[in-house]
Design an enzyme around this catalytic site. Structure first.
Site, PDB file in Angstrom:
ATOM      1  N   CYS A   1       0.811  -1.233   0.000  1.00  0.00           N
ATOM      2  CA  CYS A   1       0.000   0.000   0.000  1.00  0.00           C
ATOM      3  C   CYS A   1       0.840   1.278   0.000  1.00  0.00           C
ATOM      4  O   CYS A   1       0.314   2.359  -0.246  1.00  0.00           O
ATOM      5  CB  CYS A   1      -0.952   0.010   1.181  1.00  0.00           C
ATOM      6  SG  CYS A   1      -2.136  -1.342   1.109  1.00  0.00           S
TER       7      CYS A   1
ATOM      8  N   HIS B   1      -3.149   7.382   2.885  1.00  0.00           N
ATOM      9  CA  HIS B   1      -3.633   6.093   2.379  1.00  0.00           C
ATOM     10  C   HIS B   1      -4.973   5.775   3.037  1.00  0.00           C
ATOM     11  O   HIS B   1      -5.089   5.793   4.271  1.00  0.00           O
ATOM     12  CB  HIS B   1      -2.596   5.016   2.691  1.00  0.00           C
ATOM     13  CG  HIS B   1      -3.100   3.636   2.463  1.00  0.00           C
ATOM     14  ND1 HIS B   1      -3.748   3.266   1.310  1.00  0.00           N
ATOM     15  CD2 HIS B   1      -3.062   2.527   3.245  1.00  0.00           C
ATOM     16  CE1 HIS B   1      -4.091   1.998   1.394  1.00  0.00           C
ATOM     17  NE2 HIS B   1      -3.689   1.518   2.558  1.00  0.00           N
TER      18      HIS B   1
ATOM     19  N   ASN C   1     -10.413   0.427   0.599  1.00  0.00           N
ATOM     20  CA  ASN C   1      -8.941   0.464   0.581  1.00  0.00           C
ATOM     21  C   ASN C   1      -8.473  -0.119  -0.753  1.00  0.00           C
ATOM     22  O   ASN C   1      -8.666  -1.302  -1.004  1.00  0.00           O
ATOM     23  CB  ASN C   1      -8.426  -0.369   1.772  1.00  0.00           C
ATOM     24  CG  ASN C   1      -6.909  -0.405   1.866  1.00  0.00           C
ATOM     25  OD1 ASN C   1      -6.216  -0.114   0.892  1.00  0.00           O
ATOM     26  ND2 ASN C   1      -6.397  -0.776   3.022  1.00  0.00           N
TER      27      ASN C   1
HETATM   28  O1  UT7 Z   1      -3.737  -1.068   3.640  1.00  0.00           O
HETATM   29  C1  UT7 Z   1      -2.656  -1.500   4.420  1.00  0.00           C
HETATM   30  C2  UT7 Z   1      -2.809  -1.100   5.842  1.00  0.00           C
HETATM   31  N1  UT7 Z   1      -4.027  -1.654   6.366  1.00  0.00           N
HETATM   32  C3  UT7 Z   1      -4.543  -1.151   7.467  1.00  0.00           C
HETATM   33  O2  UT7 Z   1      -4.025  -0.196   7.980  1.00  0.00           O
HETATM   34  C4  UT7 Z   1      -5.745  -1.834   8.036  1.00  0.00           C
HETATM   35  C5  UT7 Z   1      -5.765  -1.681   9.516  1.00  0.00           C
HETATM   36  N2  UT7 Z   1      -6.789  -2.482  10.199  1.00  0.00           N
HETATM   37  C6  UT7 Z   1      -8.109  -2.217  10.110  1.00  0.00           C
HETATM   38  O3  UT7 Z   1      -8.554  -1.379   9.347  1.00  0.00           O
HETATM   39  C7  UT7 Z   1      -9.018  -2.951  11.077  1.00  0.00           C
HETATM   40  O4  UT7 Z   1      -8.227  -3.704  11.976  1.00  0.00           O
HETATM   41  C8  UT7 Z   1     -10.042  -3.917  10.396  1.00  0.00           C
HETATM   42  C9  UT7 Z   1     -11.102  -3.097   9.678  1.00  0.00           C
HETATM   43  C10 UT7 Z   1      -9.347  -4.843   9.429  1.00  0.00           C
HETATM   44  C11 UT7 Z   1     -10.741  -4.738  11.483  1.00  0.00           C
HETATM   45  O5  UT7 Z   1     -11.350  -3.856  12.432  1.00  0.00           O
HETATM   46  P1  UT7 Z   1     -11.095  -3.999  13.999  1.00  0.00           P
HETATM   47  O6  UT7 Z   1     -11.894  -2.977  14.651  1.00  0.00           O
HETATM   48  O7  UT7 Z   1      -9.620  -4.004  14.237  1.00  0.00           O
HETATM   49  O8  UT7 Z   1     -11.724  -5.392  14.286  1.00  0.00           O
HETATM   50  P2  UT7 Z   1     -11.067  -6.693  14.967  1.00  0.00           P
HETATM   51  O9  UT7 Z   1     -10.310  -7.457  13.961  1.00  0.00           O
HETATM   52  O10 UT7 Z   1     -10.403  -6.328  16.252  1.00  0.00           O
HETATM   53  O11 UT7 Z   1     -12.381  -7.471  15.342  1.00  0.00           O
HETATM   54  C12 UT7 Z   1     -13.293  -6.969  16.346  1.00  0.00           C
HETATM   55  C13 UT7 Z   1     -14.507  -7.867  16.354  1.00  0.00           C
HETATM   56  C14 UT7 Z   1     -14.150  -9.359  16.417  1.00  0.00           C
HETATM   57  O12 UT7 Z   1     -15.176 -10.028  17.143  1.00  0.00           O
HETATM   58  P3  UT7 Z   1     -14.971 -10.385  18.687  1.00  0.00           P
HETATM   59  O13 UT7 Z   1     -13.751 -11.271  18.740  1.00  0.00           O
HETATM   60  O14 UT7 Z   1     -14.783  -9.093  19.409  1.00  0.00           O
HETATM   61  O15 UT7 Z   1     -16.256 -11.102  19.036  1.00  0.00           O
HETATM   62  C15 UT7 Z   1     -14.196  -9.787  14.982  1.00  0.00           C
HETATM   63  O16 UT7 Z   1     -14.450 -11.159  14.846  1.00  0.00           O
HETATM   64  O17 UT7 Z   1     -15.238  -7.695  15.133  1.00  0.00           O
HETATM   65  C16 UT7 Z   1     -15.347  -8.945  14.457  1.00  0.00           C
HETATM   66  N3  UT7 Z   1     -15.259  -8.691  13.023  1.00  0.00           N
HETATM   67  C17 UT7 Z   1     -16.331  -8.436  12.273  1.00  0.00           C
HETATM   68  N4  UT7 Z   1     -17.638  -8.362  12.573  1.00  0.00           N
HETATM   69  C18 UT7 Z   1     -18.499  -8.079  11.572  1.00  0.00           C
HETATM   70  C19 UT7 Z   1     -14.156  -8.627  12.255  1.00  0.00           C
HETATM   71  N5  UT7 Z   1     -14.492  -8.338  10.988  1.00  0.00           N
HETATM   72  C20 UT7 Z   1     -15.840  -8.220  10.982  1.00  0.00           C
HETATM   73  C21 UT7 Z   1     -16.773  -7.931   9.971  1.00  0.00           C
HETATM   74  N6  UT7 Z   1     -18.092  -7.865  10.312  1.00  0.00           N
HETATM   75  N7  UT7 Z   1     -16.422  -7.689   8.691  1.00  0.00           N
END
Ligand code: UT7
Length: 333
Positions: A115, A257, A287
């Protein structure tokens, strides 16, 4: 005193998104997610997805053509392309794109920095211009993430989209509008496993073992990546503004980004920027990896949110890990 190096000046810009759109509602019909979760956690409502058979080079040609038209040029001396999703592992995608743009014989190569690829490609191109190797460079960032996303992985399938953006750089003066400032670039391969496609490269092939289930897909450890992204882009931005001799309040617009709307807010708050300064199109495009920045610039200029004379801070972060930042005053195009 020695004359300063010639600068690389932005002389044209273009973007292209494949026409098919996938909304959050479309995704929630096929996986365990909701429109509300995606909007709240990422700021994304929809993304463009290339139809089957459409490759990174196809999007690149469209974006490249528009950037050349915007610069009033039919040809350049060099084509530098960046992508995470090349048409093939070998050869590079750039020569085919150059040929399809009518530039057979022009040197063309790919730069890989996930990215952060657009900033790395700009820095490489600016160096070629400063060294006198090229006077005009077409820099294209193109991504077909839909080719490597695991459709069952809700951590990435809701985030990434496809698209391409391009700029033409010309040799110019460091003081003119459009001149790219000093580049701050960095990498930390200790964390290479935070963003990766495990299979398909020489590591997996030489191991003699078949790829594990799903290893051909893009994997991202989102939460950890989030923290690195905020920290690295904030620091790189501070260094780039310092190198430009700008006080933080000199920045009119932040072009970061488009990884996640919450990352944009966190970076801009840490930099002490006013609320209207971060440019954003993540709601409409998601993204799009290396293509994120040039597509953002093209859309923001089109919408009048980025105006000639605006002092602009550019920053990106991605797999590798890699990151970067630079400055420019947006030109009249
Ligand atoms: O482009 C290169 C650089 N990339 C980035 O900088 C991306 C950085 N990361 C992110 O944007 C975020 O971490 C994500 C959008 C990928 C994920 O968001 P998050 O707030 O960090 O979620 P998480 O992975 O910590 O998950 C939180 C909860 C989990 O459930 P529990 O364990 O709390 O019950 C996940 O299973 O949300 C759940 N979850 C979802 N729920 C509904 C994860 N993805 C989803 C989803 N829909 N799509």
């Amino acid at each position: 005193m020695a004359a300063p190096h010639p600068a690389a000046v932005v002389a044209g810009i273009g973007a292209w998104l494949p026409p098919d759109v996938v909304t959050n509602h479309d995704l929630s019909a096929r996986m365990d997610t909701t429109d509300a979760w995606i909007r709240q956690r990422t700021g994304i409502r929809r993304r463009h997805i290339a139809s089957p058979g459409t490759a990174a080079s196809d999007l690149a040609v469209e974006a490249g053509r528009r950037a050349l038209e915007s610069a009033g040029l039919r040809t350049v001396d060099m084509v530098v392309l960046t992508t995470t999703t090349p048409d093939k592992p070998c050869p590079a995608t750039a020569p085919a794109v150059a040929a399809r743009l009518g530039m057979e014989g022009v040197p063309a190569f790919d730069v890989a920095a996930v990215c952060s690829g657009f900033l790395y490609a700009l820095a490489t191109s600016a160096g070629l211009i400063a060294a006198g190797t090229a006077d005009h460079v077409l820099v294209i960032a193109t991504e077909v993430y839909s080719a490597i996303i695991d459709p069952a992985d809700r951590g990435t399938a809701v985030v990434f989209g496809d698209g391409a953006g391009a700029v033409v750089l010309r040799r110019g003066d460091p003081d003119e509008w459009g001149a790219l400032g000093a580049f701050v670039l960095g990498s930390d391969g200790v964390h290479e496993d935070l963003i990766q496609v495990p299979a398909g490269g020489s590591r997996q092939r030489k191991s003699g073992l078949p790829p594990g289930p799903g290893d051909e897909f893009f994997r991202m450890r989102g939460k950890e990546v989030f923290r690195h992204a905020v920290q690295r882009m904030t620091t790189a931005c501070r260094q780039a503004t310092l190198a430009a001799g700008w006080e933080p309040d000199r920045v009119d617009r932040l072009a970061a980004h488009q990884a996640n709307a919450r990352i944009l807010t966190a970076v801009s708050e840490r930099l002490g920027l006013a609320g209207d300064q971060p440019l954003s199109n993540i709601e409409q495009v998601g993204n799009i990896g290396a293509a994120s920045l040039p597509v953002l610039l093209a859309h923001s200029a089109e919408r009048g949110e980025l105006k000639p004379g605006h002092h602009l801070l550019l920053t990106a972060f991605g797999g590798g890990l890699t990151w970067g930042a630079t400055t420019l005053v947006w030109p009249q195009l």
